[in-house]
Design a protein around this motif. Structure first.
Motif, mmCIF file in Angstrom:
data_model
loop_
_atom_site.group_PDB
_atom_site.id
_atom_site.type_symbol
_atom_site.label_atom_id
_atom_site.label_comp_id
_atom_site.label_asym_id
_atom_site.label_seq_id
_atom_site.Cartn_x
_atom_site.Cartn_y
_atom_site.Cartn_z
ATOM 1 N N ARG A 4 0.913 -1.121 0.291
ATOM 2 C CA ARG A 4 0.091 0.006 -0.367
ATOM 3 C C ARG A 4 0.826 1.734 -0.003
ATOM 4 N NH1 ARG A 4 -5.248 -0.460 4.233
ATOM 5 N NH2 ARG A 4 -6.278 -2.452 2.328
ATOM 6 N N VAL A 5 2.065 1.435 0.878
ATOM 7 C CA VAL A 5 2.362 2.602 0.756
ATOM 8 C C VAL A 5 3.659 2.714 -0.442
ATOM 9 C CG1 VAL A 5 4.850 3.604 1.801
ATOM 10 C CG2 VAL A 5 3.009 2.537 3.627
ATOM 11 N N ILE A 6 4.170 1.571 -1.224
ATOM 12 C CA ILE A 6 4.880 1.302 -2.430
ATOM 13 C C ILE A 6 3.791 2.525 -3.587
ATOM 14 C CG2 ILE A 6 5.955 -0.138 -4.018
ATOM 15 C CD1 ILE A 6 7.603 1.470 -1.383
ATOM 16 N N CYS A 7 2.266 1.605 -2.855
ATOM 17 C CA CYS A 7 1.609 2.038 -4.246
ATOM 18 C C CYS A 7 0.930 3.945 -4.038
ATOM 19 C CB CYS A 7 0.240 1.580 -4.770
ATOM 20 S SG CYS A 7 0.193 -0.589 -4.929
ATOM 21 N N ARG A 14 4.362 9.867 -9.081
ATOM 22 C CA ARG A 14 3.991 9.484 -10.486
ATOM 23 C C ARG A 14 5.865 8.633 -11.192
ATOM 24 N NH1 ARG A 14 2.184 15.245 -13.082
ATOM 25 N NH2 ARG A 14 0.302 15.070 -12.012
ATOM 26 N N TRP A 15 5.917 7.711 -10.201
ATOM 27 C CA TRP A 15 7.234 6.546 -9.962
ATOM 28 C C TRP A 15 6.623 5.374 -11.055
ATOM 29 C CZ3 TRP A 15 9.012 6.112 -4.564
ATOM 30 C CH2 TRP A 15 9.612 7.374 -4.157
ATOM 31 N N TRP A 17 8.120 1.321 -12.012
ATOM 32 C CA TRP A 17 8.357 0.722 -10.914
ATOM 33 C C TRP A 17 10.091 0.485 -10.537
ATOM 34 C CZ3 TRP A 17 7.131 -2.361 -6.527
ATOM 35 C CH2 TRP A 17 8.059 -2.945 -6.410
ATOM 36 N N LYS A 18 10.557 1.059 -12.561
ATOM 37 C CA LYS A 18 11.767 1.061 -11.711
ATOM 38 C C LYS A 18 12.296 1.501 -11.143
ATOM 39 C CE LYS A 18 13.764 3.026 -16.043
ATOM 40 N NZ LYS A 18 13.868 3.609 -17.117
ATOM 41 N N ASP A 19 11.706 2.875 -10.502
ATOM 42 C CA ASP A 19 12.189 4.388 -9.838
ATOM 43 C C ASP A 19 11.856 3.741 -8.454
ATOM 44 O OD1 ASP A 19 11.907 5.961 -12.291
ATOM 45 O OD2 ASP A 19 10.198 6.258 -12.045
ATOM 46 N N VAL A 20 10.693 2.991 -8.391
ATOM 47 C CA VAL A 20 11.162 2.898 -6.991
ATOM 48 C C VAL A 20 12.360 1.140 -6.593
ATOM 49 C CG1 VAL A 20 9.679 0.871 -5.479
ATOM 50 C CG2 VAL A 20 8.408 2.521 -7.161
ATOM 51 N N ARG A 21 12.103 0.650 -7.324
ATOM 52 C CA ARG A 21 13.674 -0.518 -6.776
ATOM 53 C C ARG A 21 15.237 0.414 -6.840
ATOM 54 N NH1 ARG A 21 13.451 -3.807 -11.771
ATOM 55 N NH2 ARG A 21 14.917 -2.281 -13.089
ATOM 56 N N ARG A 22 14.409 1.513 -7.556
ATOM 57 C CA ARG A 22 16.195 2.473 -7.820
ATOM 58 C C ARG A 22 16.303 3.616 -6.268
ATOM 59 N NH1 ARG A 22 15.519 5.971 -12.664
ATOM 60 N NH2 ARG A 22 14.709 7.324 -11.745
ATOM 61 N N ARG A 23 15.116 3.217 -6.174
ATOM 62 C CA ARG A 23 14.509 4.637 -4.862
ATOM 63 C C ARG A 23 14.959 3.747 -3.364
ATOM 64 N NH1 ARG A 23 14.480 8.317 -1.035
ATOM 65 N NH2 ARG A 23 12.532 8.423 -0.285
ATOM 66 N N LEU A 24 14.619 2.492 -3.675
ATOM 67 C CA LEU A 24 14.413 1.399 -2.308
ATOM 68 C C LEU A 24 15.397 0.020 -2.499
ATOM 69 C CD1 LEU A 24 10.560 1.560 -2.108
ATOM 70 C CD2 LEU A 24 11.612 2.750 -0.719
ATOM 71 N N THR A 25 16.424 0.560 -3.339
ATOM 72 C CA THR A 25 16.982 -0.681 -3.156
ATOM 73 C C THR A 25 18.866 0.219 -2.592
ATOM 74 O OG1 THR A 25 17.664 -0.961 -5.518
ATOM 75 C CG2 THR A 25 16.821 -2.202 -4.652
#
Length: 69
Positions: A4-7, A14-15, A17-25
């Protein structure tokens, strides 16, 4: 909760999935826990589960009075 937080972050910023992965890895490729303004989601699996022990007649009952007779 994590999903839920990621969504929510994806809609808010306006991220993709690639932006989420770059930010959280991290640099080692492992996922970091989501955190914002010092508030961090924790691993809920790390909390031990404790069950109630059987106490029988030791449970206090407010409706019975002690027998002093």
């Amino acid at each position: 909760m994590w999903h839920r937080v990621i969504c929510w972050w994806m809609r808010l910023h306006r991220w993709k999935w690639k932006d989420v992965r770059r930010r959280l890895t991290g640099p080692n490729g492992r996922w970091n826990r989501p955190a914002a303004d010092g508030v961090e989601l924790f691993n809920i699996a790390s909390i031990p589960v404790t069950r109630y022990r059987y106490r029988g007649i030791k449970i206090p009952n407010p409706w019975t009075t002690p027998n002093h007779a």
